[in-house]
Design an enzyme around this catalytic site. Sequence first.
Site, mmCIF file in Angstrom:
data_model
loop_
_atom_site.group_PDB
_atom_site.id
_atom_site.type_symbol
_atom_site.label_atom_id
_atom_site.label_comp_id
_atom_site.label_asym_id
_atom_site.label_seq_id
_atom_site.Cartn_x
_atom_site.Cartn_y
_atom_site.Cartn_z
ATOM 1 N N ASP A 83 -10.682 13.719 10.252
ATOM 2 C CA ASP A 83 -11.579 14.990 9.843
ATOM 3 C C ASP A 83 -13.068 14.525 9.823
ATOM 4 O O ASP A 83 -13.911 15.330 10.103
ATOM 5 C CB ASP A 83 -11.001 15.215 8.344
ATOM 6 C CG ASP A 83 -9.553 15.911 8.250
ATOM 7 O OD1 ASP A 83 -9.246 16.549 9.470
ATOM 8 O OD2 ASP A 83 -8.950 16.042 7.216
ATOM 9 N N LYS A 112 -1.243 15.780 3.375
ATOM 10 C CA LYS A 112 -2.036 14.669 3.745
ATOM 11 C C LYS A 112 -2.131 13.457 2.895
ATOM 12 O O LYS A 112 -2.189 12.504 3.743
ATOM 13 C CB LYS A 112 -3.456 15.239 3.761
ATOM 14 C CG LYS A 112 -4.027 16.199 4.934
ATOM 15 C CD LYS A 112 -5.173 16.426 5.162
ATOM 16 C CE LYS A 112 -5.681 17.427 6.279
ATOM 17 N NZ LYS A 112 -7.066 17.711 6.177
#
Length: 322
Positions: A121, A84
């Site tokens: 997220d 990420k």
Amino acid sequence: MKHRELARVRSTQYAIRSTTRLVGLLGWPVAHSLSPRMHNAAYAALGLDWAYLPLPVAPGRVGDAVRGLAALGFAGANVTVPHKEAVLPFLDELTPVAQAIAAVNTIVVRPDGSLLGDNTDGAGFMADLGEHGLEVGRGRAQTSADKVITQDHSRSSAFIRVQSVVVLGAGGAARGVAYALAQAGADVTIANRTLDKAQALCQTMIAALPQAAGRVLAARWPDDLPALAAKATLIVNTTSLGLHEGDPLPWDAAIPFRPGQVVYDLIYNRPTELLALARAGGATAIPGLGMLIHQGALAAALWTGHDAGELARWMRKELETS
Ligand code: ATR
């Protein structure tokens, strides 16, 4: 349905043709991920000629993989652990949220081939809180319209306003969640075993959200938990504790949860001891499956232009029916 018929339906659902738009999941490993299943099921249910592929990319090959997305005609990709942060240098532009938390979970390949990095997220987490009837921050007062929405909501039994939040952990999973909560106006305390990491995360967040200064604090895990538990409405576990049976609790078992509190565990692969403790105390216990679904649906909406709520409904149906 007979076995052969079922096999036929399945193979039709997931057929990949020359016209099929491709997306996928960059991670290492990715074999355990539920994302390909839930995305492909939603695309098939909505009649979208799209396919979502697991794309295992070894550390050290991240740049090659990201640059290859446009060349291979991919419309985008999700990014998971451990890439990420590693993908950032290979992207052309970042959305403000991805920039603020220095982590990307969604890449969009734009028509000119340039790459946009985003992170769904935090928004996925907030969407799931909303689905459970939680409203974060001081916000507007509850109106009769809220009551109607809440009462009408199949997944929530009551409307809970959340102001004081404890985030357990300060790793990658904490970033999106803590940022979204702070942005929504909550008082966020990040409790971590390594205090320095919690402090560094607070500083990063305040730099990106100056209005959150004074509302975002670091605390010691587990020493500060008793004081934090007394005032917190929402406790969120972002640590890896609970992923495996026999893991220690990310909480102190001597501190009971109570009715009116909500305990959210990002872990969704198994029923965790933390959520069992929450239920035993009369608190609301929420596993992370909803966040997984909503972050995925928001990413799919960016790629396909389809409605995120509708994508989320089909993804949930797939994961809940097997
Ligand atoms: P992720 O990217 O999934 O969040 P991570 O960056 O490794 O994973 O972070 C894991 C989090 O779980 C960290 O906050 C870590 O605490 P430290 O910063 O002190 O390492 C926390 N964690 C992991 N194992 C733990 C343990 N045994 N006790 C307490 N906290 C733990």
